[in-house]
Design a protein around this motif. Structure first.
Motif, PDB file in Angstrom:
ATOM      1  N   ALA A 395       0.823  -1.214   0.000  1.00  0.00           N
ATOM      2  CA  ALA A 395       0.000   0.000   0.000  1.00  0.00           C
ATOM      3  C   ALA A 395       0.855   1.261   0.000  1.00  0.00           C
ATOM      4  CB  ALA A 395      -0.946   0.001   1.206  1.00  0.00           C
ATOM      5  N   GLY A 396       1.925   1.252   0.790  1.00  0.00           N
ATOM      6  CA  GLY A 396       2.798   2.422   0.842  1.00  0.00           C
ATOM      7  C   GLY A 396       3.481   2.690  -0.486  1.00  0.00           C
ATOM      8  N   VAL A 397       3.862   1.614  -1.188  1.00  0.00           N
ATOM      9  CA  VAL A 397       4.500   1.772  -2.490  1.00  0.00           C
ATOM     10  C   VAL A 397       3.498   2.341  -3.496  1.00  0.00           C
ATOM     11  CG1 VAL A 397       5.897   0.642  -4.247  1.00  0.00           C
ATOM     12  CG2 VAL A 397       5.887  -0.253  -1.912  1.00  0.00           C
ATOM     13  N   ARG A 398       2.269   1.861  -3.417  1.00  0.00           N
ATOM     14  CA  ARG A 398       1.240   2.361  -4.332  1.00  0.00           C
ATOM     15  C   ARG A 398       0.972   3.847  -4.098  1.00  0.00           C
ATOM     16  NH1 ARG A 398      -1.286  -1.971  -6.881  1.00  0.00           N
ATOM     17  NH2 ARG A 398      -0.879  -4.005  -5.907  1.00  0.00           N
ATOM     18  N   ARG A 399       0.966   4.254  -2.833  1.00  0.00           N
ATOM     19  CA  ARG A 399       0.779   5.681  -2.547  1.00  0.00           C
ATOM     20  C   ARG A 399       1.943   6.493  -3.105  1.00  0.00           C
ATOM     21  NH1 ARG A 399      -1.044   3.658   2.474  1.00  0.00           N
ATOM     22  NH2 ARG A 399       1.022   4.017   3.395  1.00  0.00           N
ATOM     23  N   LYS A 400       3.159   5.945  -2.960  1.00  0.00           N
ATOM     24  CA  LYS A 400       4.325   6.635  -3.479  1.00  0.00           C
ATOM     25  C   LYS A 400       4.250   6.766  -5.001  1.00  0.00           C
ATOM     26  CE  LYS A 400       7.344   7.727  -1.306  1.00  0.00           C
ATOM     27  NZ  LYS A 400       7.685   9.022  -0.671  1.00  0.00           N
ATOM     28  N   LEU A 401       3.791   5.715  -5.683  1.00  0.00           N
ATOM     29  CA  LEU A 401       3.635   5.770  -7.133  1.00  0.00           C
ATOM     30  C   LEU A 401       2.643   6.866  -7.524  1.00  0.00           C
ATOM     31  CD1 LEU A 401       3.500   1.990  -8.135  1.00  0.00           C
ATOM     32  CD2 LEU A 401       5.354   3.584  -8.571  1.00  0.00           C
ATOM     33  N   SER A 402       1.538   6.942  -6.792  1.00  0.00           N
ATOM     34  CA  SER A 402       0.530   7.966  -7.082  1.00  0.00           C
ATOM     35  C   SER A 402       1.096   9.367  -6.881  1.00  0.00           C
ATOM     36  CB  SER A 402      -0.708   7.760  -6.195  1.00  0.00           C
ATOM     37  OG  SER A 402      -1.309   6.516  -6.451  1.00  0.00           O
ATOM     38  N   ASP A 403       1.892   9.530  -5.819  1.00  0.00           N
ATOM     39  CA  ASP A 403       2.493  10.835  -5.548  1.00  0.00           C
ATOM     40  C   ASP A 403       3.450  11.238  -6.675  1.00  0.00           C
ATOM     41  OD1 ASP A 403       2.837  10.280  -1.945  1.00  0.00           O
ATOM     42  OD2 ASP A 403       1.115  10.916  -3.168  1.00  0.00           O
ATOM     43  N   ARG A 404       4.293  10.295  -7.098  1.00  0.00           N
ATOM     44  CA  ARG A 404       5.253  10.605  -8.152  1.00  0.00           C
ATOM     45  C   ARG A 404       4.545  10.871  -9.486  1.00  0.00           C
ATOM     46  NH1 ARG A 404       8.015  12.090  -4.590  1.00  0.00           N
ATOM     47  NH2 ARG A 404       9.813  10.988  -3.747  1.00  0.00           N
ATOM     48  N   MET A 405       3.433  10.172  -9.716  1.00  0.00           N
ATOM     49  CA  MET A 405       2.651  10.418 -10.921  1.00  0.00           C
ATOM     50  C   MET A 405       2.065  11.830 -10.886  1.00  0.00           C
ATOM     51  SD  MET A 405       1.500   9.186 -13.774  1.00  0.00           S
ATOM     52  CE  MET A 405       0.153   9.495 -14.936  1.00  0.00           C
ATOM     53  N   ALA A 406       1.542  12.232  -9.724  1.00  0.00           N
ATOM     54  CA  ALA A 406       0.953  13.568  -9.582  1.00  0.00           C
ATOM     55  C   ALA A 406       2.005  14.656  -9.762  1.00  0.00           C
ATOM     56  CB  ALA A 406       0.283  13.705  -8.218  1.00  0.00           C
ATOM     57  N   GLU A 407       3.259  14.347  -9.395  1.00  0.00           N
ATOM     58  CA  GLU A 407       4.342  15.317  -9.545  1.00  0.00           C
ATOM     59  C   GLU A 407       4.874  15.381 -10.974  1.00  0.00           C
ATOM     60  OE1 GLU A 407       6.048  14.392  -5.024  1.00  0.00           O
ATOM     61  OE2 GLU A 407       7.205  13.860  -6.799  1.00  0.00           O
ATOM     62  N   GLY A 408       4.384  14.483 -11.830  1.00  0.00           N
ATOM     63  CA  GLY A 408       4.868  14.445 -13.209  1.00  0.00           C
ATOM     64  C   GLY A 408       6.207  13.766 -13.354  1.00  0.00           C
ATOM     65  N   ARG A 409       6.612  12.951 -12.362  1.00  0.00           N
ATOM     66  CA  ARG A 409       7.925  12.309 -12.387  1.00  0.00           C
ATOM     67  C   ARG A 409       7.846  10.825 -12.741  1.00  0.00           C
ATOM     68  NH1 ARG A 409      11.115  13.997  -7.052  1.00  0.00           N
ATOM     69  NH2 ARG A 409      12.915  13.436  -8.357  1.00  0.00           N
ATOM     70  N   ALA A 411       5.956   8.263 -15.804  1.00  0.00           N
ATOM     71  CA  ALA A 411       5.147   8.159 -17.014  1.00  0.00           C
ATOM     72  C   ALA A 411       3.957   7.230 -16.768  1.00  0.00           C
ATOM     73  CB  ALA A 411       5.994   7.628 -18.165  1.00  0.00           C
ATOM     74  N   PRO A 412       2.802   7.487 -17.398  1.00  0.00           N
ATOM     75  CA  PRO A 412       1.618   6.628 -17.203  1.00  0.00           C
ATOM     76  C   PRO A 412       1.892   5.165 -17.535  1.00  0.00           C
ATOM     77  CG  PRO A 412       0.998   8.682 -18.294  1.00  0.00           C
ATOM     78  CD  PRO A 412       2.491   8.675 -18.228  1.00  0.00           C
ATOM     79  N   ALA A 413       2.625   4.919 -18.633  1.00  0.00           N
ATOM     80  CA  ALA A 413       2.912   3.528 -18.993  1.00  0.00           C
ATOM     81  C   ALA A 413       3.777   2.852 -17.942  1.00  0.00           C
ATOM     82  CB  ALA A 413       3.612   3.480 -20.359  1.00  0.00           C
ATOM     83  N   CYS A 414       4.731   3.611 -17.390  1.00  0.00           N
ATOM     84  CA  CYS A 414       5.584   3.074 -16.322  1.00  0.00           C
ATOM     85  C   CYS A 414       4.750   2.773 -15.082  1.00  0.00           C
ATOM     86  CB  CYS A 414       6.690   4.073 -16.002  1.00  0.00           C
ATOM     87  SG  CYS A 414       7.813   3.557 -14.684  1.00  0.00           S
ATOM     88  N   LEU A 415       3.852   3.693 -14.732  1.00  0.00           N
ATOM     89  CA  LEU A 415       2.977   3.494 -13.578  1.00  0.00           C
ATOM     90  C   LEU A 415       2.157   2.228 -13.734  1.00  0.00           C
ATOM     91  CD1 LEU A 415       1.574   4.508 -10.962  1.00  0.00           C
ATOM     92  CD2 LEU A 415      -0.013   5.752 -12.438  1.00  0.00           C
ATOM     93  N   SER A 416       1.589   2.014 -14.918  1.00  0.00           N
ATOM     94  CA  SER A 416       0.758   0.841 -15.157  1.00  0.00           C
ATOM     95  C   SER A 416       1.539  -0.451 -14.982  1.00  0.00           C
ATOM     96  CB  SER A 416       0.169   0.918 -16.566  1.00  0.00           C
ATOM     97  OG  SER A 416      -0.596  -0.239 -16.855  1.00  0.00           O
ATOM     98  N   GLU A 417       2.765  -0.488 -15.542  1.00  0.00           N
ATOM     99  CA  GLU A 417       3.575  -1.697 -15.427  1.00  0.00           C
ATOM    100  C   GLU A 417       3.997  -1.960 -13.981  1.00  0.00           C
ATOM    101  OE1 GLU A 417       3.150  -3.241 -18.950  1.00  0.00           O
ATOM    102  OE2 GLU A 417       4.608  -4.081 -17.557  1.00  0.00           O
ATOM    103  N   LEU A 418       4.358  -0.908 -13.265  1.00  0.00           N
ATOM    104  CA  LEU A 418       4.777  -1.079 -11.866  1.00  0.00           C
ATOM    105  C   LEU A 418       3.613  -1.535 -10.996  1.00  0.00           C
ATOM    106  CD1 LEU A 418       7.116   2.020 -11.394  1.00  0.00           C
ATOM    107  CD2 LEU A 418       7.775  -0.363 -11.701  1.00  0.00           C
TER     108      LEU A 418
END
Length: 432
Positions: A395-409, A411-418
């Protein structure tokens, strides 16, 4: 004076709750700021409790200089002061944010770090020191205890007791990290930080400091004049850099700018090498699959009655699979090729490796900067570590992914694969 105790109040404001860590120069307390109603960390400088006016003036000047130094990987200084405690003594202290994360020393106690992780941490610290050196500040106490591994990456403590380059040296510092020239009273110089960073990099790569001495007296008696042996099992550029940082003569050591350049190059070369190897593996798998299709065509397999020609994905082997040689009686054994076994991740370790592989891949995560990559690795390590919470979760990793996505750091495709790899990790955790 008597030592400070829980419940003591500094400057009629900072309520000391409990000690978090003790070092040769200070004690860090978890405390409460009664004016701003927030939790903080207070580092009480034990070396200055009995100091005279000159020493306290020097400490005050250094803290003010450090307070003007702001870097995202250095702990901010909220306040510095000297106060008379309830026991009648004088306490000099530095007030900082209270951060959540273990010291790097605890991570090293578990064993050597992978060289790329150690190099990435050293790179972050070298950037902080480079920024401080550019302003004329020398840290003087870069140690594993003074680095916190937070959710946002490694953070360097103690710029609150930094000194100006050229200042007379004193006995501040931690013996295993002390540069040889400090034994002879050489003025403060950025090279002492480079030496300490070399000790820290050596400790991360091997699990121990390069020399066994732990006190000033032992170091002085040792009279080290040669760097330690080259570290095996790591890239030549990293091992050579570590040796150069530990050079006996300060002028032979690299600058922090040179360290940043060398580590950036080493990590970039490693990433490129992984991408090339991954590409060769994929190309090799495709060649094997094509050979299989040609073999099937030569044997007339597609003309057999009642048989179904498998799709290319059904016979595509995994990157580590080896296609067996055709049996002598290939007609009887052909049906085995029709059924494909789905690839599954059996262990948490395999699932974690898959996450890291995707994170480091040129596609789709190639645009992710090194700081984010290191951050996500550390958060994932904490989530699935056997020393972590009993109920491991991503859960913590998923929140971190969402935060980095919101910061623009990210990519959507990278987020999906992770996220898909995190699903594999969750499934493996449930099976365990």
């Amino acid at each position: 004076m008597s030592r400070l105790e829980p419940g003591d109040v500094l400057a009629r404001r900072y309520l000391l709750l409990d000690p978090l860590a003790r070092g040769g120069m200070s004690v860090i307390w978890r405390a409460f700021d009664q004016s701003l109603h927030r939790m903080i960390a207070v580092k009480v400088l034990t070396a200055s409790l009995h100091a005279g006016d000159c020493e306290r003036v020097s400490a005050r000047s250094e803290a003010r200089a450090a307070a003007r130094f702001i870097h995202p990987d250095s702990i901010e200084i909220y306040d510095y002061g000297e106060t008379v405690t309830t026991n009648g003594g004088v306490a000099a202290y530095v007030v900082m944010p209270l951060l959540d994360g273990p010291p790097l020393a605890e991570r090293i106690e578990q064993g050597p770090l992978p060289w790329s992780e150690a190099a990435a941490i050293a790179l972050r610290l070298a950037r902080v020191l480079m920024a401080g050196h550019a302003r004329g500040l020398v840290h003087r106490d870069v140690t594993a205890e003074n680095v916190l591994l937070t959710a946002d990456g490694p953070k360097l403590l103690d710029f609150g007791i930094a000194a100006w380059a050229g200042d007379p040296d004193d006995d501040r510092g931690t013996p295993p990290y002390v540069a040889p020239e400090r034994l002879f009273g050489a003025p403060t110089h950025p090279a002492v930080d480079v030496y300490a960073l070399g000790v820290l990099l050596y400790a991360m790569l091997t699990g121990h400091t390069p020399y066994p001495e732990t006190t000033w007296e032992e170091i002085e008696a040792a009279r080290r004049i040669y760097p330690p042996p080259r570290i095996p099992g790591v890239p030549h550029s990293v091992a050579s850099l570590c040796q150069r940082c530990l050079a006996y003569r300060p002028e032979a050591r690299p600058t922090t700018a040179e360290i940043v350049s060398a580590l950036t190059s080493a990590l970039g070369t490693a990433t490129l090498g992984r991408q090339v190897r991954r590409g060769l593996t994929v190309a090799g798998s495709a060649a094997i699959a094509l050979s299989a299709l040609l073999w099937l065509q030569r044997t007339g397999f597609q003309d057999l009655e009642g048989m179904v020609m498998p799709s290319p994905t059904a016979i595509m082997p995994s990157p580590t699979a080896v296609l067996p040689s055709p049996p002598a009686n290939h007609i009887e054994s052909r049906p085995a090729l029709v059924e494909s076994t789905p690839v599954t991740v059996d262990t948490v370790e395999q699932a974690v490796d898959d996450f890291r592989t995707v994170l480091e891949a040129r596609t789709p995560c190639g645009a992710t900067d090194a700081d984010v990559v290191l951050d996500l690795k550390q958060v994932l390590h904490a989530a699935v570590s056997p020393h972590g919470p009993s109920a491991s979760t991503t859960a913590g990793v998923r929140r971190k992914l969402s935060d980095r996505m919101a910061e623009g750091r990210l990519a959507p495709a990278c987020l999906s694969e992770l996220q898909a790899r995190l699903d594999e990790i969750d499934a493996a955790l449930e099976r365990d």
